[in-house]
Scaffold this active site. Structure first.
Site, mmCIF file in Angstrom:
data_model
loop_
_atom_site.group_PDB
_atom_site.id
_atom_site.type_symbol
_atom_site.label_atom_id
_atom_site.label_comp_id
_atom_site.label_asym_id
_atom_site.label_seq_id
_atom_site.Cartn_x
_atom_site.Cartn_y
_atom_site.Cartn_z
ATOM 1 C CD GLU A 160 -34.479 -46.054 -11.284
ATOM 2 O OE1 GLU A 160 -33.914 -44.865 -12.259
ATOM 3 O OE2 GLU A 160 -35.456 -46.966 -12.063
ATOM 4 C CB CYS B 140 -27.437 -39.957 -10.878
ATOM 5 S SG CYS B 140 -29.072 -40.836 -10.097
#
Length: 472
Positions: free
Chosen positions: A214, A252
């Site tokens: 991720e 993010c």
């Protein structure tokens, strides 16, 4: 993890336990999920305080909203649906193999590793943990050394609520993280930067450990050309700015840059300033605005601004009069206009409250701009025209999408969350997370009566006739 333990000894204990109890039943898995849920609920205030201390300042309300709430939701979703996820799934069988039966069974992988970043240290530990524990695994978690107070508290809470052969938490610096990524896990999930993701994948490859990465990248927010209504445009700007200012942009999937129709730049700035003024009336002192995690990241963001300024970009304060404070690492949000593609702020993931704006002439140009770059972790599109929305969805590739808002796709437990290419590999959350941390075993059950017995040596005339019939 007890301080006297080596990483290898901790891993061996988890692995041995997984092999001695390779497929825990629903009762055991639910008990572990409940223990994780109670750990977070009972210690919410202490966890929020630890995060605040790690950042220098972060609002406890923001930690509750962005970390504790989605963590609870992820765990509760898993508990609510776990019985169904665990059931074998019937699959179809070709007519030629009737009356045989086929199914897929989900089994725990064994001992898995989770590497947690510093920006959301609670949620990005708890959400993958919910998936891994639901799948029946033993888990080893490496917390970030950039959030040491949260790591220490979480390790202590886990040690009090879980057996050391169920779940262990590891603290330590980059050298510990490197050693952790080299362990022969049955699966490794890493959340962090693309640059570090390369090293994690290389280390895992030595053991053929499957990975879920991720990562991040530059997630665009596109304001559609048909968003002519003043209220709709104002809504788009508000949601982009709020998504950017959460955790001071250290997210993010924060909007990394904005693409908007040429000529709307000043309208965007005016509306953005009013949003910041409403949300953070005194941004230099408000308790609701986060500081940058450390001096290195603060200096990196300031360097981005100075490079853009030196190249002729226009730097616009969204909180006029508020100045960056290196002592507290409080950096008010800035819009950057006229930034070239060669600037670091347009090449690297920003991870801070800087928002470049790029005008476009038509939607073709905006889509082409996104598609010329590495595929992003998230994409945000604002429009009321379903045809245009479908076009953006069909013609761009990203890990996830939120339409007419930002960030919220990550909070949907029934949607997979993950990246594409440089922004990540694999996905988790909900059932997708359960499957990521499970071995999918295909099972065929042969019937007592089966025509397959006709297809055996010695091959002769009957075999030829049957195969010709099969291949007709």
């Amino acid at each position: 993890m007890p301080h006297s333990d080596s990483l290898a000894a901790c891993f061996a204990r988890l692995q041995n336990a997984a092999r001695s109890d390779p497929n825990p039943d629903w009762v055991v898995r639910d008990r572990r999920l409940l223990a994780l849920e109670r750990l977070l609920l009972d210690n919410a205030q202490s966890l929020a305080a630890a995060v605040r201390e790690d950042f220098g300042h972060r609002s406890a309300a923001e930690t509750r909203l962005l970390e504790l709430f989605p963590s609870h939701q992820a765990i509760r979703h898993a508990r609510r649906h776990l019985r169904r996820w665990m059931r074998p799934q019937a699959r179809s069988v070709s007519w030629w193999f009737q009356p045989g039966r086929a199914e897929v069974r989900y089994q725990p992988l064994g001992a898995v590793g989770i590497m947690v970043p510093w920006n959301y240290p609670i949620f990005l530990a708890a959400a993958p943990l919910a998936a891994a524990l639901a799948a029946g695994n033993r888990v080893m978690v490496k917390m970030s050394d950039m959030a040491p107070n949260t790591a220490l508290l979480f390790a202590d809470l886990v040690a009090k609520n879980f057996a050391d052969d169920e779940l262990s938490v590891v603290e330590g610096d980059a050298s510990v993280a490197q050693e952790f990524s080299r362990l022969p896990f049955d699966h490794l999930l890493f959340t962090g930067s693309t640059a570090v993701g390369h090293h994690v994948m290389r280390a895992a490859a030595d053991n053929l450990t499957p990975v879920t990465l991720e990562l991040g990248g530059k997630s665009p927010a596109i304001i559609g050309p048909g968003l002519e209504s003043t209220s709709h445009f104002a809504h788009a700007v508000e949601r982009i700015v709020i998504g950017k200012c959460m955790n001071a942009g250290q997210t993010c999937i924060a909007p990394d840059y904005v693409l908007l129709p040429a000529g709307q730049e000043e309208a965007f700035i005016d509306r953005a300033r009013s949003v910041v003024a409403a949300c953070y009336p005194d941004i230099a002192h408000t308790a609701d605005y986060s500081t940058i995690i450390d001096q290195r990241h603060y200096a990196r963001l300031c360097a981005h601004v100075e490079q853009a300024r030196a190249s002729g970009a226009r730097i616009v304060e969204l909180a006029p009069g508020a100045v960056a404070d290196p002592a507290t690492r409080r950096l008010p949000p800035l819009v950057l206009l006229g930034v070239g593609d060669d600037q670091r702020v347009m090449q690297e993931e920003i991870f801070g409250p800087l928002l470049p704006i790029r005008p476009y002439r038509n939607l073709d140009e905006a889509i082409a701009f996104v598609n010329r770059r590495p595929r992003p972790l998230a994409l945000y599109y604002f429009d009321r025209d379903q045809t245009q929305i479908d076009r953006v969805l069909n013609e761009t590739v990203s890990g996830g999408v939120t339409i007419n808002d930002t960030i919220l796709h990550i909070a949907q437990d029934d949607l997979p969350f993950g990246g594409v290419g440089p922004s990540g590999m694999g996905c988790y959350h909900g059932c997708d997370g359960f499957q990521t941390f499970s071995a999918r075993k295909g099972v065929f059950r042969q019937s007592r009566w089966s025509g397959i017995a006709l297809f055996k040596p010695p091959y002769g005339t009957l075999f030829d006739r049957l195969t010709r019939f099969l291949m007709r």
